[in-house]
Write an enzyme that holds these catalytic residues in place. Sequence first.
Site, PDB file in Angstrom:
ATOM      1  N   ILE A   1       5.569  -5.568 -16.377  1.00 54.56           N
ATOM      2  CA  ILE A   1       4.243  -5.449 -15.840  1.00 54.56           C
ATOM      3  C   ILE A   1       4.288  -5.173 -14.335  1.00 54.56           C
ATOM      4  CG2 ILE A   1       3.188  -7.003 -17.524  1.00 54.56           C
ATOM      5  CD1 ILE A   1       3.233  -9.241 -15.403  1.00 54.56           C
TER       6      ILE A   1
ATOM      7  N   ASN B   1       3.327   5.341 -11.685  1.00 53.71           N
ATOM      8  CA  ASN B   1       2.705   4.075 -11.277  1.00 53.71           C
ATOM      9  C   ASN B   1       1.185   4.191 -11.353  1.00 53.71           C
ATOM     10  OD1 ASN B   1       1.845   1.732 -10.095  1.00 53.71           O
ATOM     11  ND2 ASN B   1       2.908   2.054  -8.137  1.00 53.71           N
TER      12      ASN B   1
ATOM     13  N   GLY C   1       0.798  -1.221   0.000  1.00 54.60           N
ATOM     14  CA  GLY C   1       0.000   0.000   0.000  1.00 54.60           C
ATOM     15  C   GLY C   1       0.832   1.274   0.000  1.00 54.60           C
ATOM     16  N   LEU C   2       1.964   1.227  -0.731  1.00 57.48           N
ATOM     17  CA  LEU C   2       2.779   2.437  -0.950  1.00 57.48           C
ATOM     18  C   LEU C   2       3.237   3.116   0.340  1.00 57.48           C
ATOM     19  CD1 LEU C   2       0.985   4.123  -4.018  1.00 57.48           C
ATOM     20  CD2 LEU C   2       3.054   2.730  -4.012  1.00 57.48           C
TER      21      LEU C   2
ATOM     22  N   CYS D   1      -0.773   0.260  -9.370  1.00 62.47           N
ATOM     23  CA  CYS D   1      -0.670  -0.342  -8.049  1.00 62.47           C
ATOM     24  C   CYS D   1      -2.042  -0.856  -7.624  1.00 62.47           C
ATOM     25  CB  CYS D   1      -0.168   0.667  -7.021  1.00 62.47           C
ATOM     26  SG  CYS D   1      -0.064  -0.056  -5.380  1.00 62.47           S
TER      27      CYS D   1
ATOM     28  N   ASN E   1       9.599   6.597  -8.677  1.00 63.22           N
ATOM     29  CA  ASN E   1       8.303   5.965  -8.948  1.00 63.22           C
ATOM     30  C   ASN E   1       7.227   6.759  -8.215  1.00 63.22           C
ATOM     31  OD1 ASN E   1       6.033   4.037  -8.109  1.00 63.22           O
ATOM     32  ND2 ASN E   1       7.079   2.850  -9.698  1.00 63.22           N
TER      33      ASN E   1
ATOM     34  N   THR F   1       2.033  -5.920 -10.762  1.00 66.88           N
ATOM     35  CA  THR F   1       1.590  -7.227 -10.271  1.00 66.88           C
ATOM     36  C   THR F   1       0.200  -7.600 -10.786  1.00 66.88           C
ATOM     37  OG1 THR F   1       0.726  -6.137  -8.309  1.00 66.88           O
ATOM     38  CG2 THR F   1       2.931  -7.081  -8.149  1.00 66.88           C
TER      39      THR F   1
ATOM     40  N   GLY G   1       6.728 -12.433  -8.970  1.00 70.73           N
ATOM     41  CA  GLY G   1       7.731 -13.479  -8.799  1.00 70.73           C
ATOM     42  C   GLY G   1       7.807 -14.371 -10.026  1.00 70.73           C
TER      43      GLY G   1
END
Lengths: 308, 242
Positions: free
Chosen positions: A197, A133, A77-78, A136, A105, A199, A223
Amino acid sequence: MNNLKDFNLKVNLFGYELKNPVIPASGTFGFGYEFADVYDINCLGSISLKGTTLNERYGNPLPRVAECPVGMLNSIGLQNKGVDKVISEEIEKLKKVYDGKVIANVGGHSVDEYVEVVRRFNACDKVFAIELNISCPNVKGGGMAFGTNPSVAENLVKAVKAVSQKPIMVKLSPNVTSISEMAKAVEGAGADGISLINTLVGMRIDLATRKPILAVGSGGYSGRGVFPVALKMVNDVYKAVSVPVVGMGGITSAREAVEMMMAGATAVMVGTENLVNPYASQQIINDLPTVLDELNVKDINEIIGSVK
Amino acid sequence: MKNQILTVKDNKQISDDVFVMKFEKEENEYKAGQFVELKVDGFTLRRPFGVYDFEKGELSLLYKVVGQGTAKMATMKRGEKIDALTELGNGFNVDKAKKPLLIGGGLGAAPLYYLAKTFKEKGIKAEMLLGARTQSDLVFLNDFKNVADVKVATDDGTSGFKGNVVEALKHYDFDCDFYYACGSLAMLKRVASYSTNGEISMEARMACGFGACMGCSIMTTDGAKRVCKDGPVFYAKEIIFE
Protein backbone atom coordinates in the site's frame (compact mmCIF):
# COMPACT_ATOMS: atom_id res chain seq x y z
CA MET A 1 23.33 -17.53 9.94
CA ASN A 2 22.30 -19.84 7.12
CA ASN A 3 24.05 -19.69 3.82
CA LEU A 4 22.14 -17.71 1.20
CA LYS A 5 23.24 -20.27 -1.42
CA ASP A 6 21.29 -23.14 0.17
CA PHE A 7 17.99 -21.41 -0.53
CA ASN A 8 16.35 -20.18 -3.67
CA LEU A 9 15.40 -16.57 -3.08
CA LYS A 10 14.92 -15.73 -6.75
CA VAL A 11 11.51 -14.53 -7.82
CA ASN A 12 10.21 -13.50 -11.21
CA LEU A 13 8.48 -10.20 -11.76
CA PHE A 14 7.11 -9.51 -15.26
CA GLY A 15 9.70 -11.84 -16.76
CA TYR A 16 12.62 -10.19 -14.97
CA GLU A 17 14.45 -12.34 -12.47
CA LEU A 18 15.12 -10.70 -9.09
CA LYS A 19 17.91 -12.32 -7.06
CA ASN A 20 15.63 -11.95 -4.04
CA PRO A 21 12.21 -10.41 -3.43
CA VAL A 22 13.40 -7.40 -1.39
CA ILE A 23 13.04 -3.98 -3.02
CA PRO A 24 13.50 -0.64 -1.24
CA ALA A 25 10.27 1.33 -1.69
CA SER A 26 9.99 4.52 -3.69
CA GLY A 27 10.65 7.68 -1.72
CA THR A 28 12.68 6.00 1.00
CA PHE A 29 15.81 5.18 -0.95
CA GLY A 30 16.46 8.23 -3.14
CA PHE A 31 17.83 7.05 -6.48
CA GLY A 32 19.71 4.22 -4.79
CA TYR A 33 23.24 5.59 -5.09
CA GLU A 34 22.75 7.56 -1.88
CA PHE A 35 22.96 4.19 -0.05
CA ALA A 36 26.01 2.90 -1.92
CA ASP A 37 28.37 4.25 0.73
CA VAL A 38 26.30 2.56 3.46
CA TYR A 39 26.51 -0.96 2.01
CA ASP A 40 26.92 -2.78 -1.32
CA ILE A 41 23.45 -2.26 -2.76
CA ASN A 42 24.00 -5.05 -5.30
CA CYS A 43 22.46 -7.37 -2.71
CA LEU A 44 19.03 -5.83 -3.43
CA GLY A 45 16.42 -7.61 -5.54
CA SER A 46 15.70 -4.30 -7.25
CA ILE A 47 15.11 -0.67 -6.31
CA SER A 48 11.98 1.43 -6.75
CA LEU A 49 13.28 4.89 -7.58
CA LYS A 50 12.09 8.18 -6.13
CA GLY A 51 8.79 9.32 -7.68
CA THR A 52 9.45 11.11 -10.95
CA THR A 53 7.36 13.75 -12.69
CA LEU A 54 7.64 15.52 -16.05
CA ASN A 55 9.14 18.72 -14.68
CA GLU A 56 11.39 19.43 -11.73
CA ARG A 57 9.53 19.68 -8.43
CA TYR A 58 10.79 21.09 -5.14
CA GLY A 59 7.83 19.60 -3.27
CA ASN A 60 5.94 20.96 -0.29
CA PRO A 61 7.10 23.55 2.28
CA LEU A 62 8.83 22.41 5.51
CA PRO A 63 8.17 20.81 7.90
CA ARG A 64 7.25 17.85 5.75
CA VAL A 65 8.00 15.00 8.12
CA ALA A 66 6.56 14.28 11.56
CA GLU A 67 7.05 11.62 14.18
CA CYS A 68 4.17 9.29 15.11
CA PRO A 69 3.82 6.41 17.50
CA VAL A 70 5.19 3.42 15.54
CA GLY A 71 5.59 5.35 12.30
CA MET A 72 5.91 8.70 10.63
CA LEU A 73 4.04 11.20 8.49
CA ASN A 74 5.44 12.71 5.36
CA SER A 75 4.28 15.36 2.94
CA ILE A 76 7.39 15.56 0.75
CA GLY A 77 5.40 16.23 -2.43
CA LEU A 78 7.43 14.33 -5.04
CA GLN A 79 10.66 16.32 -4.97
CA ASN A 80 12.60 15.30 -8.09
CA LYS A 81 14.58 16.82 -10.95
CA GLY A 82 12.09 15.92 -13.67
CA VAL A 83 12.19 12.84 -15.88
CA ASP A 84 14.91 13.97 -18.31
CA LYS A 85 17.44 14.74 -15.57
CA VAL A 86 16.38 11.67 -13.63
CA ILE A 87 17.37 9.57 -16.66
CA SER A 88 20.49 11.53 -17.64
CA GLU A 89 21.85 12.27 -14.15
CA GLU A 90 20.31 10.19 -11.36
CA ILE A 91 20.08 6.85 -13.19
CA GLU A 92 23.58 7.37 -14.62
CA LYS A 93 24.92 7.71 -11.07
CA LEU A 94 22.99 4.61 -10.04
CA LYS A 95 24.46 2.58 -12.92
CA LYS A 96 27.94 2.98 -11.44
CA VAL A 97 26.95 1.31 -8.17
CA TYR A 98 24.13 -1.10 -9.02
CA ASP A 99 24.23 -3.87 -11.63
CA GLY A 100 20.56 -4.91 -11.58
CA LYS A 101 17.58 -3.29 -13.21
CA VAL A 102 15.25 -0.98 -11.37
CA ILE A 103 11.65 0.18 -11.19
CA ALA A 104 10.83 3.76 -12.16
CA ASN A 105 8.08 5.30 -10.04
CA VAL A 106 6.00 7.76 -12.05
CA GLY A 107 3.83 10.51 -10.59
CA GLY A 108 1.79 13.20 -12.24
CA HIS A 109 -0.99 15.80 -12.20
CA SER A 110 -2.74 14.83 -15.45
CA VAL A 111 -3.14 11.87 -17.77
CA ASP A 112 -0.94 13.67 -20.30
CA GLU A 113 1.85 14.09 -17.75
CA TYR A 114 1.83 10.44 -16.70
CA VAL A 115 1.79 9.34 -20.34
CA GLU A 116 4.70 11.59 -21.28
CA VAL A 117 6.88 10.50 -18.36
CA VAL A 118 6.19 6.81 -19.05
CA ARG A 119 7.00 7.36 -22.74
CA ARG A 120 10.36 8.95 -21.89
CA PHE A 121 11.32 5.98 -19.71
CA ASN A 122 10.82 3.65 -22.70
CA ALA A 123 14.36 4.33 -23.87
CA CYS A 124 15.94 3.76 -20.45
CA ASP A 125 17.35 0.21 -20.36
CA LYS A 126 18.12 0.35 -16.66
CA VAL A 127 14.38 0.36 -15.93
CA PHE A 128 12.58 -3.00 -16.26
CA ALA A 129 9.15 -1.85 -15.03
CA ILE A 130 7.15 1.26 -14.27
CA GLU A 131 5.40 1.72 -10.94
CA LEU A 132 2.50 4.05 -11.65
CA ASN A 133 1.97 6.12 -8.52
CA ILE A 134 -1.75 6.89 -8.42
CA SER A 135 -1.73 7.04 -4.66
CA CYS A 136 0.49 9.91 -3.54
CA PRO A 137 -1.52 11.92 -1.00
CA ASN A 138 0.89 14.86 -1.22
CA VAL A 139 0.32 16.40 -4.64
CA LYS A 140 -2.64 18.62 -5.31
CA GLY A 141 -4.91 17.79 -8.22
CA GLY A 142 -3.08 14.58 -9.02
CA GLY A 143 -1.58 11.56 -7.37
CA MET A 144 -4.19 10.02 -5.12
CA ALA A 145 -7.04 11.68 -7.06
CA PHE A 146 -6.29 9.08 -9.75
CA GLY A 147 -6.22 6.23 -7.28
CA THR A 148 -9.46 6.59 -5.37
CA ASN A 149 -11.92 6.39 -8.28
CA PRO A 150 -11.92 3.11 -10.28
CA SER A 151 -13.00 4.63 -13.60
CA VAL A 152 -10.45 7.46 -13.38
CA ALA A 153 -7.72 4.92 -12.59
CA GLU A 154 -8.86 2.71 -15.43
CA ASN A 155 -8.65 5.54 -17.98
CA LEU A 156 -5.17 6.48 -16.79
CA VAL A 157 -3.86 2.91 -16.95
CA LYS A 158 -5.26 2.45 -20.47
CA ALA A 159 -3.60 5.68 -21.64
CA VAL A 160 -0.27 4.73 -20.12
CA LYS A 161 -0.40 1.15 -21.43
CA ALA A 162 -0.92 2.50 -24.94
CA VAL A 163 2.54 4.10 -24.95
CA SER A 164 4.60 2.03 -22.53
CA GLN A 165 7.10 -0.54 -23.77
CA LYS A 166 7.64 -1.70 -20.19
CA PRO A 167 5.36 -3.55 -17.77
CA ILE A 168 3.11 -1.25 -15.75
CA MET A 169 2.68 -1.93 -12.05
CA VAL A 170 0.02 0.27 -10.47
CA LYS A 171 0.66 1.46 -6.89
CA LEU A 172 -2.62 1.60 -5.03
CA SER A 173 -3.80 3.84 -2.23
CA PRO A 174 -5.22 2.30 0.95
CA ASN A 175 -7.49 5.36 1.31
CA VAL A 176 -10.40 3.70 -0.51
CA THR A 177 -13.60 1.88 0.39
CA SER A 178 -12.71 -1.26 -1.56
CA ILE A 179 -9.09 -2.00 -2.49
CA SER A 180 -10.26 -5.11 -4.39
CA GLU A 181 -12.47 -3.01 -6.63
CA MET A 182 -9.55 -0.67 -7.42
CA ALA A 183 -7.30 -3.66 -8.13
CA LYS A 184 -9.82 -5.24 -10.50
CA ALA A 185 -10.31 -1.92 -12.29
CA VAL A 186 -6.61 -1.44 -13.03
CA GLU A 187 -6.12 -5.10 -13.93
CA GLY A 188 -9.04 -4.80 -16.36
CA ALA A 189 -7.38 -1.73 -17.89
CA GLY A 190 -4.26 -3.74 -18.63
CA ALA A 191 -2.03 -3.32 -15.58
CA ASP A 192 0.74 -5.94 -15.50
CA GLY A 193 0.98 -5.89 -11.73
CA ILE A 194 -0.12 -4.11 -8.59
CA SER A 195 1.91 -2.74 -5.69
CA LEU A 196 0.44 -1.66 -2.37
CA ILE A 197 0.00 0.00 0.00
CA ASN A 198 0.96 3.63 -0.36
CA THR A 199 0.61 5.75 2.80
CA LEU A 200 -2.54 6.25 4.84
CA VAL A 201 -3.66 9.87 5.06
CA GLY A 202 -3.03 11.33 8.51
CA MET A 203 -2.15 14.41 10.54
CA ARG A 204 -0.55 15.55 13.81
CA ILE A 205 -1.15 18.76 15.76
CA ASP A 206 1.38 20.72 17.79
CA LEU A 207 -0.36 21.26 21.14
CA ALA A 208 1.36 24.55 21.90
CA THR A 209 0.64 26.25 18.57
CA ARG A 210 -2.55 24.27 17.77
CA LYS A 211 -1.28 24.05 14.21
CA PRO A 212 -0.69 20.88 12.22
CA ILE A 213 2.97 19.84 12.43
CA LEU A 214 3.17 19.36 8.66
CA ALA A 215 3.20 22.70 6.83
CA VAL A 216 0.55 21.52 4.36
CA GLY A 217 -1.70 20.23 7.15
CA SER A 218 -1.71 16.51 6.49
CA GLY A 219 0.38 13.81 4.90
CA GLY A 220 0.89 10.09 4.54
CA TYR A 221 1.34 7.75 7.50
CA SER A 222 3.79 4.90 7.09
CA GLY A 223 6.02 2.63 9.12
CA ARG A 224 5.68 -0.29 11.48
CA GLY A 225 2.15 0.65 12.57
CA VAL A 226 0.58 0.09 9.14
CA PHE A 227 1.80 -3.50 8.71
CA PRO A 228 -1.44 -5.36 9.62
CA VAL A 229 -3.49 -2.99 7.47
CA ALA A 230 -1.15 -3.50 4.53
CA LEU A 231 -1.08 -7.28 4.99
CA LYS A 232 -4.87 -7.53 4.84
CA MET A 233 -5.07 -5.32 1.77
CA VAL A 234 -2.34 -7.28 -0.04
CA ASN A 235 -4.27 -10.47 0.70
CA ASP A 236 -7.53 -8.91 -0.54
CA VAL A 237 -5.88 -7.83 -3.78
CA TYR A 238 -4.10 -11.18 -4.23
CA LYS A 239 -7.47 -12.89 -4.06
CA ALA A 240 -9.11 -10.38 -6.43
CA VAL A 241 -6.64 -10.36 -9.34
CA SER A 242 -4.35 -12.72 -11.22
CA VAL A 243 -1.46 -10.33 -11.96
CA PRO A 244 1.54 -10.29 -9.60
CA VAL A 245 1.22 -8.28 -6.39
CA VAL A 246 4.12 -6.47 -4.70
CA GLY A 247 3.44 -5.94 -1.01
CA MET A 248 4.63 -3.15 1.22
CA GLY A 249 3.64 -1.27 4.35
CA GLY A 250 5.49 -1.40 7.67
CA ILE A 251 7.89 -4.24 6.88
CA THR A 252 10.87 -4.11 9.25
CA SER A 253 12.09 -7.73 9.35
CA ALA A 254 12.51 -10.89 7.28
CA ARG A 255 9.68 -12.52 9.24
CA GLU A 256 7.31 -9.73 8.17
CA ALA A 257 8.59 -9.98 4.59
CA VAL A 258 7.74 -13.70 4.61
CA GLU A 259 4.34 -12.97 6.16
CA MET A 260 3.64 -10.42 3.40
CA MET A 261 4.58 -13.01 0.78
CA MET A 262 2.31 -15.58 2.40
CA ALA A 263 -0.50 -13.03 2.04
CA GLY A 264 0.15 -13.04 -1.70
CA ALA A 265 3.11 -10.80 -2.49
CA THR A 266 5.53 -12.00 -5.18
CA ALA A 267 8.02 -9.44 -3.92
CA VAL A 268 8.10 -7.00 -1.02
CA MET A 269 9.10 -3.39 -0.66
CA VAL A 270 10.78 -1.98 2.43
CA GLY A 271 10.04 1.69 3.02
CA THR A 272 10.13 3.73 6.20
CA GLU A 273 12.46 1.27 7.94
CA ASN A 274 15.24 2.33 5.52
CA LEU A 275 15.01 5.81 7.02
CA VAL A 276 15.22 4.53 10.59
CA ASN A 277 17.84 1.88 9.98
CA PRO A 278 19.83 2.49 6.79
CA TYR A 279 20.88 -1.19 6.73
CA ALA A 280 17.28 -2.50 6.97
CA SER A 281 16.85 -3.84 3.41
CA GLN A 282 20.22 -5.60 3.51
CA GLN A 283 19.50 -7.13 6.93
CA ILE A 284 16.12 -8.42 5.78
CA ILE A 285 17.76 -10.15 2.81
CA ASN A 286 20.44 -11.67 5.03
CA ASP A 287 17.82 -12.93 7.51
CA LEU A 288 15.52 -14.52 4.92
CA PRO A 289 17.32 -17.91 4.82
CA THR A 290 17.02 -18.30 8.59
CA VAL A 291 13.27 -17.70 8.45
CA LEU A 292 12.85 -20.05 5.47
CA ASP A 293 14.90 -22.71 7.26
CA GLU A 294 12.61 -22.50 10.29
CA LEU A 295 9.66 -23.04 7.96
CA ASN A 296 11.45 -25.88 6.19
CA VAL A 297 11.19 -24.04 2.87
CA LYS A 298 13.98 -24.22 0.28
CA ASP A 299 12.37 -22.16 -2.48
CA ILE A 300 10.85 -18.83 -1.49
CA ASN A 301 8.33 -19.11 -4.35
CA GLU A 302 6.57 -21.84 -2.33
CA ILE A 303 5.36 -19.32 0.21
CA ILE A 304 3.78 -16.81 -2.17
CA GLY A 305 0.05 -16.67 -1.40
CA SER A 306 0.32 -19.75 0.81
CA VAL A 307 -1.87 -18.37 3.60
CA LYS A 308 -4.57 -20.93 4.36
CA MET B 1 28.26 8.22 8.21
CA LYS B 2 28.70 5.48 10.77
CA ASN B 3 26.11 3.53 12.73
CA GLN B 4 27.39 3.24 16.30
CA ILE B 5 26.18 2.35 19.75
CA LEU B 6 27.27 5.23 21.99
CA THR B 7 27.60 5.00 25.76
CA VAL B 8 26.51 7.92 27.93
CA LYS B 9 29.36 9.19 30.09
CA ASP B 10 27.54 12.14 31.58
CA ASN B 11 24.17 13.83 31.13
CA LYS B 12 24.46 17.16 32.88
CA GLN B 13 21.60 19.59 33.43
CA ILE B 14 22.88 23.12 32.86
CA SER B 15 19.58 25.01 33.21
CA ASP B 16 15.87 24.28 33.73
CA ASP B 17 15.48 22.47 30.44
CA VAL B 18 18.94 22.37 28.85
CA PHE B 19 21.32 19.42 29.12
CA VAL B 20 24.74 18.43 27.85
CA MET B 21 25.08 14.74 27.05
CA LYS B 22 28.62 13.47 26.86
CA PHE B 23 29.58 10.07 25.46
CA GLU B 24 32.45 7.67 26.10
CA LYS B 25 35.43 7.89 23.75
CA GLU B 26 34.83 6.51 20.25
CA GLU B 27 36.82 6.22 17.03
CA ASN B 28 35.33 9.24 15.32
CA GLU B 29 36.35 12.37 13.55
CA TYR B 30 34.07 15.38 13.55
CA LYS B 31 34.28 18.70 11.79
CA ALA B 32 32.53 21.57 13.53
CA GLY B 33 29.01 21.87 12.14
CA GLN B 34 28.51 18.14 11.64
CA PHE B 35 25.75 16.33 13.52
CA VAL B 36 24.61 12.99 14.85
CA GLU B 37 21.19 11.34 14.92
CA LEU B 38 20.11 9.54 18.06
CA LYS B 39 17.56 6.73 18.14
CA VAL B 40 15.75 7.36 21.40
CA ASP B 41 14.04 4.24 22.71
CA GLY B 42 10.34 4.09 21.86
CA PHE B 43 10.43 6.56 18.96
CA THR B 44 10.46 5.87 15.23
CA LEU B 45 12.57 8.72 13.92
CA ARG B 46 16.04 9.65 15.03
CA ARG B 47 16.70 13.12 16.53
CA PRO B 48 19.43 15.27 14.97
CA PHE B 49 21.88 17.15 17.23
CA GLY B 50 24.82 19.30 16.18
CA VAL B 51 28.20 18.51 17.71
CA TYR B 52 28.61 20.80 20.73
CA ASP B 53 32.09 19.58 21.62
CA PHE B 54 34.50 16.85 20.63
CA GLU B 55 37.47 16.49 22.91
CA LYS B 56 39.85 13.52 22.98
CA GLY B 57 37.34 11.25 21.26
CA GLU B 58 34.50 12.24 23.57
CA LEU B 59 31.44 13.69 21.88
CA SER B 60 29.15 16.19 23.65
CA LEU B 61 25.70 17.27 22.51
CA LEU B 62 23.73 20.18 23.91
CA TYR B 63 19.97 19.79 23.87
CA LYS B 64 16.84 21.41 25.20
CA VAL B 65 13.87 19.37 26.36
CA VAL B 66 11.18 20.33 23.83
CA GLY B 67 9.17 17.14 23.43
CA GLN B 68 8.81 13.53 24.47
CA GLY B 69 12.01 12.37 22.78
CA THR B 70 14.27 14.91 24.45
CA ALA B 71 12.40 14.39 27.75
CA LYS B 72 13.35 10.73 27.53
CA MET B 73 16.95 11.66 26.78
CA ALA B 74 17.02 13.83 29.89
CA THR B 75 16.38 10.71 32.02
CA MET B 76 19.35 8.81 30.59
CA LYS B 77 22.14 7.93 33.00
CA ARG B 78 25.85 7.21 32.77
CA GLY B 79 26.44 3.81 31.19
CA GLU B 80 23.23 3.73 29.17
CA LYS B 81 23.58 2.97 25.44
CA ILE B 82 22.04 4.70 22.48
CA ASP B 83 21.98 3.81 18.77
CA ALA B 84 23.43 6.67 16.74
CA LEU B 85 24.24 7.63 13.17
CA THR B 86 27.42 9.68 13.47
CA GLU B 87 29.65 11.99 11.43
CA LEU B 88 26.66 13.30 9.44
CA GLY B 89 26.59 16.40 7.26
CA ASN B 90 29.34 18.53 5.74
CA GLY B 91 30.47 20.88 8.54
CA PHE B 92 31.91 24.39 8.41
CA ASN B 93 34.79 25.25 6.10
CA VAL B 94 37.29 26.82 8.52
CA ASP B 95 39.74 27.66 5.74
CA LYS B 96 37.50 30.45 4.47
CA ALA B 97 38.34 32.89 7.27
CA LYS B 98 41.50 34.50 8.58
CA LYS B 99 39.45 36.74 10.85
CA PRO B 100 36.29 34.76 11.56
CA LEU B 101 33.11 36.09 13.12
CA LEU B 102 30.85 33.49 14.69
CA ILE B 103 27.20 34.56 14.92
CA GLY B 104 24.89 32.52 17.11
CA GLY B 105 21.27 32.80 18.11
CA GLY B 106 19.98 31.26 21.34
CA LEU B 107 20.58 27.57 21.90
CA GLY B 108 21.00 27.16 18.16
CA ALA B 109 24.47 28.60 18.67
CA ALA B 110 25.66 25.34 20.27
CA PRO B 111 27.71 24.08 17.27
CA LEU B 112 29.72 27.32 17.34
CA TYR B 113 31.47 26.18 20.52
CA TYR B 114 33.31 23.39 18.71
CA LEU B 115 33.88 25.74 15.77
CA ALA B 116 35.49 28.34 18.04
CA LYS B 117 37.68 25.60 19.55
CA THR B 118 38.69 24.47 16.07
CA PHE B 119 39.82 28.02 15.26
CA LYS B 120 41.62 28.28 18.58
CA GLU B 121 43.60 25.13 17.73
CA LYS B 122 44.59 26.83 14.46
CA GLY B 123 45.87 29.75 16.54
CA ILE B 124 42.95 32.02 15.71
CA LYS B 125 40.84 33.54 18.44
CA ALA B 126 37.44 34.02 16.83
CA GLU B 127 35.15 36.95 17.45
CA MET B 128 31.67 35.90 18.41
CA LEU B 129 28.28 37.54 18.63
CA LEU B 130 25.74 35.65 20.69
CA GLY B 131 22.16 36.78 20.41
CA ALA B 132 19.30 35.72 22.65
CA ARG B 133 15.89 36.86 23.77
CA THR B 134 17.06 37.35 27.34
CA GLN B 135 20.12 36.79 29.52
CA SER B 136 18.87 33.51 31.01
CA ASP B 137 18.84 31.94 27.52
CA LEU B 138 22.63 32.28 27.36
CA VAL B 139 23.23 29.13 29.38
CA PHE B 140 26.59 28.34 27.81
CA LEU B 141 28.01 31.86 27.82
CA ASN B 142 30.89 31.02 30.16
CA ASP B 143 31.95 28.04 28.04
CA PHE B 144 32.01 30.22 24.95
CA LYS B 145 34.04 32.95 26.69
CA ASN B 146 36.86 30.41 27.15
CA VAL B 147 37.24 29.84 23.43
CA ALA B 148 36.25 33.09 21.72
CA ASP B 149 36.05 36.83 22.14
CA VAL B 150 32.32 37.05 22.89
CA LYS B 151 29.92 39.96 22.52
CA VAL B 152 26.29 39.61 23.54
CA ALA B 153 23.01 41.02 22.29
CA THR B 154 19.64 40.44 23.94
CA ASP B 155 16.20 41.50 22.76
CA ASP B 156 15.30 42.80 26.22
CA GLY B 157 18.69 44.32 27.04
CA THR B 158 19.28 42.13 30.12
CA SER B 159 22.78 41.39 28.82
CA GLY B 160 25.04 43.21 26.37
CA PHE B 161 23.63 45.21 23.49
CA LYS B 162 19.85 45.67 23.44
CA GLY B 163 18.49 44.68 20.07
CA ASN B 164 18.53 41.95 17.45
CA VAL B 165 21.59 40.33 15.93
CA VAL B 166 21.72 42.53 12.84
CA GLU B 167 21.44 45.71 14.92
CA ALA B 168 24.23 44.34 17.10
CA LEU B 169 26.38 43.57 14.06
CA LYS B 170 26.10 47.23 13.05
CA HIS B 171 26.71 48.40 16.60
CA TYR B 172 29.84 46.33 17.28
CA ASP B 173 31.29 46.72 13.75
CA PHE B 174 33.41 43.56 13.97
CA ASP B 175 36.74 43.34 12.20
CA CYS B 176 36.20 40.10 10.28
CA ASP B 177 36.60 38.68 6.78
CA PHE B 178 34.04 35.83 6.88
CA TYR B 179 31.22 34.79 9.16
CA TYR B 180 29.75 31.52 10.38
CA ALA B 181 26.13 31.65 11.58
CA CYS B 182 23.95 29.21 13.42
CA GLY B 183 20.59 29.79 15.10
CA SER B 184 16.91 30.21 14.40
CA LEU B 185 15.65 30.49 10.83
CA ALA B 186 14.41 34.05 11.48
CA MET B 187 17.83 35.12 12.76
CA LEU B 188 19.70 33.42 9.91
CA LYS B 189 17.48 35.11 7.37
CA ARG B 190 18.24 38.50 8.91
CA VAL B 191 21.96 37.80 8.95
CA ALA B 192 21.94 36.66 5.31
CA SER B 193 20.05 39.77 4.23
CA TYR B 194 22.65 41.92 6.04
CA SER B 195 25.64 40.14 4.48
CA THR B 196 26.15 37.05 2.37
CA ASN B 197 29.87 36.81 3.08
CA GLY B 198 29.61 33.75 5.25
CA GLU B 199 28.40 30.25 5.90
CA ILE B 200 25.10 29.37 7.51
CA SER B 201 24.17 26.15 9.28
CA MET B 202 20.53 25.32 8.59
CA GLU B 203 18.14 23.38 10.77
CA ALA B 204 15.10 21.33 9.70
CA ARG B 205 12.92 18.50 10.87
CA MET B 206 14.47 15.37 9.40
CA ALA B 207 13.35 11.81 8.95
CA CYS B 208 16.45 9.89 7.82
CA GLY B 209 19.36 12.33 8.28
CA PHE B 210 21.45 10.86 5.45
CA GLY B 211 19.86 12.06 2.22
CA ALA B 212 17.25 9.43 1.40
CA CYS B 213 13.84 10.89 2.21
CA MET B 214 14.05 14.51 1.01
CA GLY B 215 12.24 15.53 4.19
CA CYS B 216 14.54 18.46 4.93
CA SER B 217 15.14 19.99 1.50
CA ILE B 218 15.56 23.75 1.16
CA MET B 219 15.68 25.87 -1.97
CA THR B 220 19.02 27.23 -3.08
CA THR B 221 20.32 29.12 -6.09
CA ASP B 222 21.45 25.68 -7.34
CA GLY B 223 18.04 23.97 -6.92
CA ALA B 224 16.70 21.97 -4.01
CA LYS B 225 19.30 20.75 -1.52
CA ARG B 226 19.02 18.47 1.49
CA VAL B 227 19.95 20.04 4.82
CA CYS B 228 21.13 16.65 6.13
CA LYS B 229 23.33 15.53 3.26
CA ASP B 230 24.22 18.59 1.15
CA GLY B 231 24.39 20.70 4.34
CA PRO B 232 23.69 21.50 7.06
CA VAL B 233 26.23 24.23 6.24
CA PHE B 234 25.60 26.31 3.12
CA TYR B 235 27.04 29.51 1.74
CA ALA B 236 24.77 32.35 2.83
CA LYS B 237 24.59 33.55 -0.78
CA GLU B 238 23.11 30.23 -2.05
CA ILE B 239 20.20 29.91 0.38
CA ILE B 240 16.80 31.09 -0.79
CA PHE B 241 14.83 31.88 2.35
CA GLU B 242 11.09 31.41 1.96
